[in-house]
Scaffold this active site. Sequence first.
Site, PDB file in Angstrom:
ATOM      1  N   PRO A   1       1.231   8.836   6.616  1.00  0.00           N
ATOM      2  CG  PRO A   1       1.262   6.535   6.799  1.00  0.00           C
ATOM      3  CD  PRO A   1       0.458   7.650   6.234  1.00  0.00           C
ATOM      4  CG  ASN A   2       6.514   7.214   8.531  1.00  0.00           C
ATOM      5  OD1 ASN A   2       6.855   7.316   9.704  1.00  0.00           O
ATOM      6  ND2 ASN A   2       6.030   6.085   8.039  1.00  0.00           N
TER       7      ASN A   2
ATOM      8  NE  ARG B   1       9.921   8.408   5.505  1.00  0.00           N
ATOM      9  CZ  ARG B   1       8.851   8.134   4.781  1.00  0.00           C
ATOM     10  NH1 ARG B   1       8.023   9.103   4.420  1.00  0.00           N
ATOM     11  NH2 ARG B   1       8.599   6.901   4.435  1.00  0.00           N
TER      12      ARG B   1
ATOM     13  CE1 TYR C   1       9.829   8.961   0.759  1.00  0.00           C
ATOM     14  CE2 TYR C   1      11.418   8.201   2.381  1.00  0.00           C
ATOM     15  CZ  TYR C   1      10.350   7.953   1.556  1.00  0.00           C
ATOM     16  OH  TYR C   1       9.778   6.698   1.502  1.00  0.00           O
TER      17      TYR C   1
ATOM     18  CG  ASN D   1       3.007  11.448  -0.521  1.00  0.00           C
ATOM     19  OD1 ASN D   1       2.836  10.225  -0.442  1.00  0.00           O
ATOM     20  ND2 ASN D   1       4.207  12.002  -0.485  1.00  0.00           N
TER      21      ASN D   1
ATOM     22  CB  ALA E   1       3.277   3.163   4.018  1.00  0.00           C
TER      23      ALA E   1
ATOM     24  CG  HIS F   1       2.764   1.258  -1.493  1.00  0.00           C
ATOM     25  ND1 HIS F   1       2.878   1.737  -2.785  1.00  0.00           N
ATOM     26  CD2 HIS F   1       3.604   2.031  -0.733  1.00  0.00           C
ATOM     27  CE1 HIS F   1       3.763   2.731  -2.803  1.00  0.00           C
ATOM     28  NE2 HIS F   1       4.203   2.929  -1.567  1.00  0.00           N
TER      29      HIS F   1
ATOM     30  CG  ASP G   1     -13.561   1.113  -1.451  1.00  0.00           C
ATOM     31  OD1 ASP G   1     -13.273   0.894  -2.646  1.00  0.00           O
ATOM     32  OD2 ASP G   1     -13.804   0.215  -0.629  1.00  0.00           O
TER      33      ASP G   1
ATOM     34  CD  GLU H   1      -0.594   7.534  -6.711  1.00  0.00           C
ATOM     35  OE1 GLU H   1      -1.332   7.227  -7.682  1.00  0.00           O
ATOM     36  OE2 GLU H   1       0.092   6.706  -6.100  1.00  0.00           O
TER      37      GLU H   1
ATOM     38  CG  HIS I   1       4.114   8.635  -4.347  1.00  0.00           C
ATOM     39  ND1 HIS I   1       3.610   8.454  -3.089  1.00  0.00           N
ATOM     40  CD2 HIS I   1       3.216   8.111  -5.200  1.00  0.00           C
ATOM     41  CE1 HIS I   1       2.465   7.818  -3.176  1.00  0.00           C
ATOM     42  NE2 HIS I   1       2.196   7.600  -4.450  1.00  0.00           N
ATOM     43  CG  LEU I   2       8.154  13.993  -1.444  1.00  0.00           C
ATOM     44  CD1 LEU I   2       7.687  13.406  -0.129  1.00  0.00           C
ATOM     45  CD2 LEU I   2       8.890  15.271  -1.214  1.00  0.00           C
ATOM     46  CB  SER I   3      10.880   8.457  -3.557  1.00  0.00           C
ATOM     47  OG  SER I   3       9.765   7.658  -3.182  1.00  0.00           O
TER      48      SER I   3
ATOM     49  NE  ARG J   1      12.016   4.257  -2.195  1.00  0.00           N
ATOM     50  CZ  ARG J   1      11.433   4.744  -1.089  1.00  0.00           C
ATOM     51  NH1 ARG J   1      10.477   5.671  -1.204  1.00  0.00           N
ATOM     52  NH2 ARG J   1      11.800   4.328   0.100  1.00  0.00           N
TER      53      ARG J   1
ATOM     54  NE  ARG K   1       9.500   1.955  -0.534  1.00  0.00           N
ATOM     55  CZ  ARG K   1       9.203   2.267   0.736  1.00  0.00           C
ATOM     56  NH1 ARG K   1       8.110   2.940   0.998  1.00  0.00           N
ATOM     57  NH2 ARG K   1       9.996   1.924   1.727  1.00  0.00           N
TER      58      ARG K   1
END
Length: 156
Positions: free
Chosen positions: A10-11, A18, A23, A75, A78, A81, A88, A99, A101-103, A108, A112
Site C-alpha cells: 500500500p501507498n 508521497r 521516500y 516492499n 505498512a 509491520h 505465512d 525485503e 524499504h526505501l526508508s 523511524r 516500524r
Amino acid sequence: MSTITILNGPNLDRLGRREPGIYGTVTLALIEAACAERARRHGFAIRFRQSPHEGDLVAWIHEAADAACVGLVLNAGAYTHTSVAIHDALRQFGAPIMEVHLSNTLAREAFRHHSYISAVASGVILGCGADGYLYAIDRIAALAHHAAETAKQAAQ
Ligand code: DHK
C-alpha cells in the site's frame, strides 16, 4: 527466461508525491523501468506488481512460488509491520526473498522497527531509496548464480 517477482504494498503507488523527504521523488513507474533494465542485464525478466490489498500480495506470492520464480523482491509497505498472512505465504516460497524499504525503518517510529518479513527473508535492504530495489535484484542474481554453480559441481 527466468523471472524475478517484485511486489509492492500500500501507498507505494504514491511514490514521487508521497512524503518526498522520506521516500524520495522517484515514481514507482521509474522504479519498475530501472528494475526491468537491471534484471535484463543479469539475464532475467521481471513481474512487477503493486496493490493496497493484503490478499493480492498473498495471492501473488503463491503465484510466484508456483511459477518457480528465481527470487522475490518485496516492499510490503505498512503490511511489513502487521501481516502474519504475508509472513505465512513467504514461508512457502522456495527461492531467495529480498525485503526492501526505501526508508531506514529502524531510524523511524518504533512501530516500524518490527518486520514480519525479515525472519523469512534472505536479506534486508533499508534506507537506500529506490536503489535498494536494484541491489536486491543484484543479490538475487548472485544467489541464483551460486546455486547454479553448486548444482553444476555436484553433477560432476
Ligand atoms: C514503506 C511504507 O509504506 C511504510 O509503511 C514502511 C516503507 C516503510 C519504505 O520505506 O519503503 O514503514
